[in-house]
Design a protein around this motif. Structure first.
Motif, PDB file in Angstrom:
ATOM      1  N   GLY A  20     -21.419  77.134   8.617  1.00 11.32           N
ATOM      2  CA  GLY A  20     -22.023  75.969   8.505  1.00 11.32           C
ATOM      3  C   GLY A  20     -21.593  75.289   9.946  1.00 11.32           C
ATOM      4  O   GLY A  20     -22.568  74.553  10.682  1.00 11.32           O
ATOM      5  N   ILE A  23     -24.259  76.583  12.583  1.00 11.12           N
ATOM      6  CA  ILE A  23     -25.609  75.918  12.364  1.00 11.12           C
ATOM      7  C   ILE A  23     -25.580  74.278  12.670  1.00 11.12           C
ATOM      8  O   ILE A  23     -26.336  74.026  13.394  1.00 11.12           O
ATOM      9  CB  ILE A  23     -25.921  76.168  10.741  1.00 11.12           C
ATOM     10  CG1 ILE A  23     -26.193  77.579  10.648  1.00 11.12           C
ATOM     11  CG2 ILE A  23     -27.414  75.174  10.504  1.00 11.12           C
ATOM     12  CD1 ILE A  23     -26.291  77.741   9.154  1.00 11.12           C
ATOM     13  N   LEU A  31     -31.979  70.481  13.581  1.00  9.15           N
ATOM     14  CA  LEU A  31     -31.961  70.154  12.116  1.00  9.15           C
ATOM     15  C   LEU A  31     -32.079  68.784  11.683  1.00  9.15           C
ATOM     16  O   LEU A  31     -32.546  68.421  10.624  1.00  9.15           O
ATOM     17  CB  LEU A  31     -30.928  70.840  11.437  1.00  9.15           C
ATOM     18  CG  LEU A  31     -30.788  72.426  11.387  1.00  9.15           C
ATOM     19  CD1 LEU A  31     -29.671  72.857  10.968  1.00  9.15           C
ATOM     20  CD2 LEU A  31     -31.748  72.973  10.658  1.00  9.15           C
ATOM     21  N   MET A  35     -30.434  67.618   7.141  1.00 13.96           N
ATOM     22  CA  MET A  35     -30.248  69.003   6.968  1.00 13.96           C
ATOM     23  C   MET A  35     -28.929  69.590   7.413  1.00 13.96           C
ATOM     24  O   MET A  35     -28.268  70.337   6.578  1.00 13.96           O
ATOM     25  CB  MET A  35     -31.377  69.753   7.802  1.00 13.96           C
ATOM     26  CG  MET A  35     -32.744  69.943   7.088  1.00 13.96           C
ATOM     27  SD  MET A  35     -32.604  70.904   5.650  1.00 13.96           S
ATOM     28  CE  MET A  35     -32.621  72.627   6.617  1.00 13.96           C
ATOM     29  N   SER A  36     -28.320  68.664   8.320  1.00 16.74           N
ATOM     30  CA  SER A  36     -27.028  69.246   8.892  1.00 16.74           C
ATOM     31  C   SER A  36     -26.042  69.249   7.682  1.00 16.74           C
ATOM     32  O   SER A  36     -25.140  69.880   7.417  1.00 16.74           O
ATOM     33  CB  SER A  36     -26.499  68.610  10.121  1.00 16.74           C
ATOM     34  OG  SER A  36     -27.305  68.794  11.063  1.00 16.74           O
ATOM     35  N   GLN A  38     -26.590  68.759   4.460  1.00 18.99           N
ATOM     36  CA  GLN A  38     -26.820  69.657   3.447  1.00 18.99           C
ATOM     37  C   GLN A  38     -26.413  71.082   3.597  1.00 18.99           C
ATOM     38  O   GLN A  38     -25.759  71.758   2.658  1.00 18.99           O
ATOM     39  CB  GLN A  38     -28.321  69.645   3.296  1.00 18.99           C
ATOM     40  CG  GLN A  38     -28.957  68.385   2.465  1.00 18.99           C
ATOM     41  CD  GLN A  38     -30.314  68.337   2.382  1.00 18.99           C
ATOM     42  OE1 GLN A  38     -30.982  68.985   2.843  1.00 18.99           O
ATOM     43  NE2 GLN A  38     -30.773  67.226   1.485  1.00 18.99           N
ATOM     44  N   VAL A  39     -26.639  71.649   4.627  1.00 22.07           N
ATOM     45  CA  VAL A  39     -26.211  72.974   4.843  1.00 22.07           C
ATOM     46  C   VAL A  39     -24.967  73.120   4.971  1.00 22.07           C
ATOM     47  O   VAL A  39     -24.235  74.114   4.105  1.00 22.07           O
ATOM     48  CB  VAL A  39     -26.617  73.421   6.328  1.00 22.07           C
ATOM     49  CG1 VAL A  39     -26.255  74.746   6.734  1.00 22.07           C
ATOM     50  CG2 VAL A  39     -28.207  73.515   6.494  1.00 22.07           C
ATOM     51  N   THR A  40     -23.979  72.474   5.512  1.00 18.34           N
ATOM     52  CA  THR A  40     -22.622  72.128   5.376  1.00 18.34           C
ATOM     53  C   THR A  40     -21.881  72.200   4.324  1.00 18.34           C
ATOM     54  O   THR A  40     -21.187  72.920   3.965  1.00 18.34           O
ATOM     55  CB  THR A  40     -21.986  71.331   6.779  1.00 18.34           C
ATOM     56  OG1 THR A  40     -22.505  70.048   6.479  1.00 18.34           O
ATOM     57  CG2 THR A  40     -22.059  71.752   8.139  1.00 18.34           C
ATOM     58  N   PHE A  42     -23.444  72.619   1.430  1.00 18.45           N
ATOM     59  CA  PHE A  42     -23.941  73.728   0.580  1.00 18.45           C
ATOM     60  C   PHE A  42     -22.802  74.890   0.615  1.00 18.45           C
ATOM     61  O   PHE A  42     -22.482  75.469  -0.230  1.00 18.45           O
ATOM     62  CB  PHE A  42     -25.328  74.164   0.814  1.00 18.45           C
ATOM     63  CG  PHE A  42     -25.702  75.392   0.382  1.00 18.45           C
ATOM     64  CD1 PHE A  42     -25.768  75.434  -1.185  1.00 18.45           C
ATOM     65  CD2 PHE A  42     -26.075  76.485   0.902  1.00 18.45           C
ATOM     66  CE1 PHE A  42     -26.001  76.535  -1.875  1.00 18.45           C
ATOM     67  CE2 PHE A  42     -26.319  77.731   0.279  1.00 18.45           C
ATOM     68  CZ  PHE A  42     -26.536  77.752  -1.085  1.00 18.45           C
ATOM     69  N   LEU A  43     -22.576  75.103   1.814  1.00 15.85           N
ATOM     70  CA  LEU A  43     -21.572  76.336   2.355  1.00 15.85           C
ATOM     71  C   LEU A  43     -20.531  76.082   1.851  1.00 15.85           C
ATOM     72  O   LEU A  43     -19.513  76.833   1.386  1.00 15.85           O
ATOM     73  CB  LEU A  43     -21.838  76.675   3.722  1.00 15.85           C
ATOM     74  CG  LEU A  43     -23.017  77.320   4.397  1.00 15.85           C
ATOM     75  CD1 LEU A  43     -23.220  77.255   5.581  1.00 15.85           C
ATOM     76  CD2 LEU A  43     -23.231  78.550   3.731  1.00 15.85           C
TER      77      LEU A  43
END
Lengths: 658, 479
Positions: A20, A23, A31, A35-36, A38-40, A42-43
């Motif tokens: 995360g 990314i 992103l 999105m940033s 969301q990705v972190t 989520f992980l």
């Protein structure tokens, strides 16, 4: 399920936040903010869910794992590995870290909204989580040190997150430098372990400890004085813990760290990183238990910190600083618990504290958002009218912190006070009085802040009042999520954690029979409810209640009281506002002193000796030699031949005649 | 007289080389009009073929043939392949330079090939006769090569100096060899070393006397001080293409000679030649590094740098242990590759009608051609011994072997000289990257094949620094 699956699960838990961070850190600009996060998040969710599953494997199925995943370097007979030790202690820590981290990730969506460094922020907190997980899951000192420095680095980056503010830069530098002092001790401790045990692997070291202690080796750092090696190692490691866990006199950086964004204060400077020292000392319990002197030191430093930093909190006007000093005080409690050999109690307080202190910080953050980034309590008042959810959550946190039964803090803190009371090692009596008075002080400053912020008359400007409203759901949802364990965690865990047979942490920690205070206390324990009811018969309870009462009296009942106190006891008030002079002493002695010495070294050592004499001087000599010796190359053939013959003759006369 | 026909198989690469050289010569005479680049192509073919044959003939055992005067062994094969490969790159770098300057095309390649043939013979020589034969076959074409531009006074002067000094050195070497022959009654290196086992050094002054002359001869060919005087003048005076050749392959041949004469033949006299080599190494490092600092001509600076590098290489030899010998051979190979790149850069950057010779010519090279500037940076860093480039591991190896041989003081001095030496290498980098160029025009004198070659050369230095084992293990196995 076998060890292999634990291995894989822990790999994912530890490395998901790193992914995360990478990314969000490297591709965040592309992103975009949404999105940033969301990705972190989520992980982080994956990490948290898997941590829960891991907890199920470890606590219910009784599995453990200790293995190497990667050999980073081999130097002679020393191996430096990356490896995991997944036992009850590290699982609890992982659960705690991922839970608070997840809450803080979600909360940051609201708190950091619109900040130009939004993606960078998410990258940092994910990176922090990775480093912290590396720290707690390590099976060797080497990786422990990696995580230790990793969290320190991210902490530094996050305190100075708003790097355009001078205060933030000052705070981050201070945190960095003070931690350096601690880390110096820590790495000396690790080096000593490597030197005497020939390994940095926990298991290999602990296996040798009984045999090693039996021979009781000594070393003399100052000629003539012989110190037990184990004591020296423990004290050096504890110096590291003092830096990271902000124990006196290395505590001065933590209040300054409040210059960072509030979610960071909650995650790093309250719930997780600062407890690394507590975790490390517990992990090293097989070592510490063999050195009464080291335990005494831990106990006294911890309990003194618990009382004195709590006193400072009473005179603070910045809501975050109150909570920061309270963190110092609570860390003191944890250390005192460890010093009394009640490792389980210290760790128990670590877990409950992580919840309610994160709650208080995020609550304070919620207030700060509402007040448009105003942190001064003198400009607040009566906020319960505008922010009811924050109000309730903050109240829960305050009750837990003040150790009012049956909230979480009561069980853990009471256990520590009792353990210190029961302890028989030198210094335990003073320590007992410190932690006992600390109970009063804690309640006083906590509820002072609480009444001053949420009750009393409104003191904010009209402009602020016009916009005052409850924070968005991403902010209050984590508060609620943290409020629940702040209420219940204590009563759920107290039995298994402290008095369980076997205790919840199992054999992850070791307590020598002669120091086993918890076993003594277990005889008095009859379940959480009876403990809570029984508390009305005990001193700490009444001290806490009187602390709340005094706070109410001073801020709601008789508002003239604080000023009277300040003017009558001017010396006491001054001592506290100057924080016992630690900062000024450091500023005067270390900072000014260092700058003086550095200035002198620069002028004399650098400019005159190094630059003037060695660098320029040798440069000039070389140039001179070069200029002279180039004339040897005259261009005449007979000179060349002569040089050759000369060389030949010298060799001949040396070897043949000589 | 009973004459046994010797086994010619080990010498097939040399025989092939000789044949191909003659073919190149003839093709230049009769076919060059019609096919102008034929000699060049054939020369490359000769080198590739010789490499293939050398590798194919390579066995893990040592073979001696031609009545004990010819040896094929591990170290010999490594050095031969390096010589041939070096020469291959030399030709790639030189083609344009030679063509642009109306240097006699065929003659250039033929002379180089003859010289390479001499070097191969020298590397494999196992008796004084074949050794001297190889030495002269490889030296004589060099004198001619330097003077190939007959109207350039500077070149003629350099050729004369080199020729006369070379003759003196050659004479000294012969004199030394004849002394040893006189004392041992044999010209075979194997026999001589056998005889020497029964003659302690202290008792035989003739042998020591001869040894001194031999060391002088070897040091001359390596270009070590105080027998180095020809190096700067020749490097500067010769056309860059010839300098490129002289500065690379012959170093390896000279190293082979040192190994045959000192390590193979006189291991029992190690104390004596160690002392001499210590002096040679120290004086070389001192003179090379100090005098290089004040040079303004890059070729001359690199000449002094080569003197210093020969000093470092000798450190490995004089350690007198297997580790030192392998470190020295690694050093000489790495040095040859670095030197090939550096002089190659000088050659390929020199366009029609102008030479990139002085350091000032390299001002702002980064803005004129960033990739070549980067390759040059790699080469300079490697020569200075900056990790993780190959030059660092080469220095590390010899210094390690010195420590192993309990010559720590020498190791410390070597480091001090290395630090002094870093100055002038870094100056080139500074000039390339931080100084404003005197001409703004982009440098595009290079063609595709040379660009690829120089890139491969520079990057190989880098790769060799990261994985020094590629060559180091070969060198290790040789001793």
């Amino acid at each position: 399920m076998d060890g292999n699956s634990i291995h894989n699960i822990s790999m994912i838990i530890v490395f998901a936040p790193l992914v995360g961070a990478i990314i969000a850190g490297f591709f965040g600009k592309k992103l975009g903010p949404r999105m940033s996060h969301q990705v972190t998040i989520f992980l982080m969710t994956i990490a948290f869910v898997l941590a829960m599953y891991l907890a199920k494997l470890v606590f219910m199925d009784g599995q453990t794992y200790n293995g190497t995943i990667y050999t980073w370097g081999v130097s002679g007979s020393f191996q430096f590995n990356v490896g995991f030790l997944i036992d009850r202690l590290s699982t609890m820590m992982m659960l705690c870290v991922t839970f608070v981290s997840l809450a803080v990730h979600v909360y940051s969506i609201g708190y950091m909204h619109g900040d130009p460094g939004y993606q960078r922020f998410f990258a940092y907190i994910s990176l922090f989580t990775f480093a912290m997980l590396m720290l707690v899951s390590a099976n060797n000192f080497f990786q422990l040190f990696f995580g230790w420095e990793g969290v320190g680095l991210v902490s530094y980056l996050l305190i100075g997150f708003w790097f355009r503010r001078d205060n933030a830069n000052f705070g981050s530098l201070k945190a960095f430098l003070v931690n350096r002092v601690g880390d110096f001790g820590f790495i000396l401790g690790i080096s000593a372990i490597l030197n005497y045990f020939g390994s940095v692997d926990y298991q290999a070291v602990f296996d040798q400890v009984p045999q090693f202690a039996a021979s009781n080796p000594t070393l003399s750092i100052i000629p003539g004085l012989h110190w037990s090696v184990i004591t020296v190692i423990c004290i050096l490691l504890f110096i590291g813990a003092m830096g990271k866990s902000a124990q006196m006199p290395l505590h001065v950086w933590l209040p300054e760290s409040m210059e960072g964004p509030t979610p960071i204060s909650a995650l790093i400077h309250a719930a997780t990183m600062v407890t690394a020292g507590v975790f490390m000392v517990s992990r090293m319990s097989p070592l510490f238990e063999l050195s009464q002197n080291a335990l005494s030191l831990v106990l006294i430093i911890g309990s003194a910190g618990a009382l004195f930093t709590g006193l400072i909190a009473i005179v603070q006007t910045d809501i975050k600083r109150v909570v920061a000093y309270s963190t110092l005080s609570q860390l003191g409690y944890m250390m005192a618990g460890l010093g009394a050999s009640a490792f389980s109690a210290g760790l128990f307080h670590l877990f409950t504290h992580a919840c309610f202190k994160a709650l208080l910080f995020l609550g304070a953050g919620s207030v700060i958002i509402g007040m448009h980034h105003e942190q001064d309590m003198r400009k607040m008042g009566n906020l319960r009218k505008y922010m009811p959810i924050t109000y309730v959550c903050f109240l829960i946190g305050a009750l837990a912190l003040s150790a009012i039964p049956p909230f979480a803090g009561y069980y853990s803190k009471d256990a520590i006070i009792e353990a210190v009371h029961a302890s028989t090692i030198p210094g335990a009596t003073i320590a007992y009085w410190c932690v006992l008075l600390g109970a009063f002080v804690t309640a006083l400053y906590t509820f002072r802040a609480f009444f001053w912020t949420f009750h009393t008359q409104e003191r904010m400007s009209d402009k602020v009042r016009a916009h005052l409203k409850e924070s968005p759901w991403v902010v209050w949802a984590p508060l609620v999520a943290l409020a629940i364990p702040s209420i219940f965690l204590g009563m759920i865990l107290v039995g298994p954690m402290l008095y369980g047979k076997p205790p919840l942490l199992g054999d992850a920690i070791y307590v020598a029979p002669q120091y086993n205070v918890l076993a003594e206390m277990a005889k008095e324990y009859h379940g959480p409810w009876s403990m809570a009811f029984h508390s009305v018969m005990t001193l700490p309870f009444w001290l806490a209640v009187s602390g709340v009462f005094v706070a109410w009296l001073a801020y709601c009942g008789m508002p003239s009281l604080p000023e009277m106190f300040a003017s009558r006891l001017r010396w006491a008030h001054a001592t506290l506002t100057y924080k016992f002079g630690f900062d000024d002493f450091n500023q005067f002695f270390f900072v000014r002193g260092c700058r003086r010495i550095a200035g002198w070294c620069y002028r004399v050592g650098d400019q005159m000796i190094v630059d003037g004499f060695f660098v320029n001087g040798s440069g000039r000599v070389v140039q001179w030699v070069s200029r002279v010796s180039r004339h040897l190359q005259s261009g005449y053939l007979y000179h060349y031949a002569f040089a050759m013959i000369l060389g030949l003759v010298v060799f001949l006369s040396w070897l043949v005649l000589g | 007289m009973n004459f046994v026909i010797p086994d010619v198989v080990p010498a097939i690469p040399e025989i092939f080389m000789l044949a191909m050289t003659c073919i190149v010569l003839l093709s230049g005479l009769f076919l060059q009009r019609r096919y102008p680049s034929l000699p060049y192509m054939l020369s490359l073919l000769a080198l590739v073929g010789a490499v293939v044959l050398t590798v194919a003939l390579y066995k893990h055992t040592t073979e001696i043939t031609f009545h004990n005067s010819y040896i094929i062994d591990h170290i010999g094969s490594i050095l031969k392949v390096t010589i041939l490969g070096t020469c291959f790159f030399v030709f790639l770098y030189c083609r344009r330079y030679v063509a642009d300057r109306n240097i006699l095309n065929t003659e250039f390649y033929v002379l180089c090939l003859f010289s390479v043939l001499g070097m191969m013979v020298l590397v494999s020589a196992y008796s004084f006769i074949s050794l001297y034969l190889g030495l002269e076959i490889f030296s004589l074409p060099l004198y001619a090569l330097i003077a190939l531009q007959r109207d350039a006074a500077r070149s003629a002067e350099a050729a004369m100096k080199y020729f006369i000094m070379g003759a003196v050195a050659s004479g000294m070497l012969l004199y030394g060899l004849s002394m040893i022959y006189g004392a041992t009654k044999s010209v075979d290196i194997a026999v001589v070393s056998q005889v020497l086992t029964s003659v302690p050094a202290s008792q035989n002054l003739i042998l020591v006397f001869g040894l001194v002359f031999v060391v002088v001869g070897v040091a001359f060919k390596l270009g070590g001080a105080p027998f180095h005087m020809w190096v700067p003048d020749v490097y500067e005076g010769a056309p860059s293409a010839v300098t490129l050749f002289i500065a690379t392959a012959p170093k390896i041949a000279a190293f082979a000679m040192a190994v045959r004469l000192l390590v193979d033949m006189m291991p029992l006299y190690q104390v004596e030649w160690q002392h001499m080599l210590i002096v040679v190494a120290l004086v070389s490092m001192a003179i090379g590094n100090f005098v290089a600092i004040v040079q303004t001509n890059l070729k001359r600076m690199l000449a002094y740098s080569s003197i210093a590098h020969m000093g470092y290489m000798s450190l490995g030899l004089l350690s007198g242990n297997a580790q030192g010998y392998s470190a020295a051979s690694f050093y000489i190979i790495v040095y040859t590759i670095m030197s090939l790149g550096a002089f190659g850069m000088v050659t390929i950057l020199s366009g029609k009608g102008f030479e990139m010779e002085t350091i000032n010519d390299y001002k702002g090279l980064n803005s004129r051609n960033p990739w070549l500037a980067f390759i040059m940076l790699l080469l300079m860093f490697s020569m200075a011994g900056v990790p993780p480039i190959a030059g660092f591991f080469a220095k590390l190896g010899v210094i390690e072997s010195l420590v192993e041989a309990h010559l720590v003081w020498l190791a410390v001095l070597a480091l001090v000289f290395a630090i002094i030496g870093a100055y002038y290498y870094l100056r080139v980098v500074k000039v390339m990257y931080f100084d404003a160029p005197e001409h703004q025009s982009r440098i595009d004198t290079t063609s595709m094949d040379t660009r690829i070659a120089i890139s491969a050369n520079g990057l190989f230095i880098l790769v060799l620094g990261i994985f020094p084992g590629i060559i180091f293990n070969l060198c290790k196995a040789a001793f």
